[in-house]
Design a protein around this motif. Structure first.
Motif, mmCIF file in Angstrom:
data_model
loop_
_atom_site.group_PDB
_atom_site.id
_atom_site.type_symbol
_atom_site.label_atom_id
_atom_site.label_comp_id
_atom_site.label_asym_id
_atom_site.label_seq_id
_atom_site.Cartn_x
_atom_site.Cartn_y
_atom_site.Cartn_z
ATOM 1 N N ASN A 6 0.824 -1.197 0.000
ATOM 2 C CA ASN A 6 0.000 0.000 0.000
ATOM 3 C C ASN A 6 0.866 1.258 0.000
ATOM 4 O OD1 ASN A 6 0.932 0.255 2.630
ATOM 5 N ND2 ASN A 6 -0.961 -0.464 3.557
ATOM 6 N N ARG A 7 0.209 2.398 -0.065
ATOM 7 C CA ARG A 7 0.930 3.675 -0.134
ATOM 8 C C ARG A 7 1.774 3.923 1.104
ATOM 9 N NH1 ARG A 7 -4.416 6.933 -1.464
ATOM 10 N NH2 ARG A 7 -5.113 5.268 -0.122
ATOM 11 N N GLY B 277 2.732 7.056 -5.301
ATOM 12 C CA GLY B 277 2.597 7.464 -3.908
ATOM 13 C C GLY B 277 1.265 8.012 -3.488
ATOM 14 N N CYS B 278 0.397 8.337 -4.433
ATOM 15 C CA CYS B 278 -0.848 9.010 -4.060
ATOM 16 C C CYS B 278 -2.115 8.231 -4.397
ATOM 17 C CB CYS B 278 -0.915 10.389 -4.726
ATOM 18 S SG CYS B 278 0.416 11.499 -4.218
ATOM 19 N N ALA C 223 -3.399 -10.507 -3.019
ATOM 20 C CA ALA C 223 -4.468 -10.000 -2.158
ATOM 21 C C ALA C 223 -4.274 -8.510 -1.885
ATOM 22 C CB ALA C 223 -4.478 -10.773 -0.846
ATOM 23 N N ASP C 224 -5.365 -7.855 -1.544
ATOM 24 C CA ASP C 224 -5.335 -6.437 -1.200
ATOM 25 C C ASP C 224 -4.537 -6.268 0.095
ATOM 26 O OD1 ASP C 224 -5.821 -3.791 -0.537
ATOM 27 O OD2 ASP C 224 -7.962 -3.888 -0.983
ATOM 28 N N PRO C 225 -3.460 -5.452 0.087
ATOM 29 C CA PRO C 225 -2.666 -5.291 1.310
ATOM 30 C C PRO C 225 -3.406 -4.561 2.410
ATOM 31 C CG PRO C 225 -1.849 -3.832 -0.421
ATOM 32 C CD PRO C 225 -2.905 -4.700 -1.032
ATOM 33 N N LEU C 226 -4.526 -3.907 2.122
ATOM 34 C CA LEU C 226 -5.286 -3.202 3.149
ATOM 35 C C LEU C 226 -6.349 -4.070 3.813
ATOM 36 C CD1 LEU C 226 -5.735 0.300 1.487
ATOM 37 C CD2 LEU C 226 -4.102 -0.380 3.246
ATOM 38 N N GLU C 227 -6.667 -5.216 3.202
ATOM 39 C CA GLU C 227 -7.642 -6.108 3.797
ATOM 40 C C GLU C 227 -7.010 -6.885 4.934
ATOM 41 O OE1 GLU C 227 -9.262 -8.670 0.803
ATOM 42 O OE2 GLU C 227 -10.494 -7.075 -0.045
ATOM 43 N N ALA C 228 -7.769 -7.105 5.985
ATOM 44 C CA ALA C 228 -7.268 -7.908 7.110
ATOM 45 C C ALA C 228 -7.114 -9.340 6.657
ATOM 46 C CB ALA C 228 -8.232 -7.820 8.281
ATOM 47 N N SER C 229 -5.975 -9.928 6.990
ATOM 48 C CA SER C 229 -5.759 -11.331 6.610
ATOM 49 C C SER C 229 -6.613 -12.230 7.483
ATOM 50 C CB SER C 229 -4.284 -11.697 6.743
ATOM 51 O OG SER C 229 -3.840 -11.490 8.056
ATOM 52 N N PRO C 230 -7.172 -13.296 6.913
ATOM 53 C CA PRO C 230 -8.021 -14.202 7.694
ATOM 54 C C PRO C 230 -7.196 -14.929 8.749
ATOM 55 C CG PRO C 230 -7.691 -15.047 5.463
ATOM 56 C CD PRO C 230 -7.032 -13.706 5.525
ATOM 57 N N GLN C 231 -7.780 -15.075 9.919
ATOM 58 C CA GLN C 231 -7.083 -15.728 11.041
ATOM 59 C C GLN C 231 -7.394 -17.189 11.103
ATOM 60 O OE1 GLN C 231 -4.807 -14.248 12.881
ATOM 61 N NE2 GLN C 231 -5.111 -12.280 11.924
#
Length: 156
Positions: A15-16, A135-136, A148-156
């Motif tokens: 992510n940024r 950067g923006c 995977a989206d780096p902003l999504e919480a990874s499943p536990q």
């Protein structure tokens, strides 16, 4: 993502915030090298005699080249991962580096003030494009072809 993967791998997405952290770390490393080089040059000049001149510290030059290459690699790797986050090919980094290099070479050979100005404006535009792109702008939401989206919480 561990630090080695973040800094040196061309795979995945970041992510940024991570991109800017790596940019700041690289800037700090280059600044520290520059300060050290200036201090070393000042020390060598103050110890120089008219007959011998200032000694050249080849070890420091080798270290500076290695650090510079690592920073270039790291910047390229994180830029590619940012492009991946935007669902774009990492080959765009080649365009970014190439256009900047070509404009820089043209600036060296420009002979008239107007051609230098035009190249300065072009170089500024490319730089702004790179900063905005890497950067923006937000990455693709959800998974894309690079992971995977780096902003999504990874499943536990």
């Amino acid at each position: 993502m561990n630090l080695t993967t973040l800094l040196f791998s061309f795979q995945g997405r970041i992510n940024r915030a991570r991109y800017w952290w790596v940019a700041l770390i690289n800037l700090a490393i280059l600044t520290a090298c520059l300060v050290f080089a200036l201090a070393l040059i000042g020390l060598e000049i103050s110890n120089a005699t008219p007959s011998t001149g200032a000694p050249v510290n080849y070890l420091f030059m080798a270290i500076f080249v290695v650090v510079g290459l690592l920073v270039i690699w790291s910047s390229t790797a994180t830029g590619i991962k940012r492009l991946h986050d935007r669902d774009q090919s990492g080959w765009w980094m080649l365009v970014f580096w190439g256009v900047s290099a070509i404009v820089g070479l043209l600036q060296e050979t420009a002979t008239t003030p107007s051609s230098k100005f035009i190249l300065d404006v072009g170089n500024f535009a490319v730089t702004v494009w790179i900063i905005i792109e890497l950067g923006c702008l937000r990455g693709t939401q959800g998974p894309n072809r690079f992971g995977a989206d780096p902003l999504e919480a990874s499943p536990q």
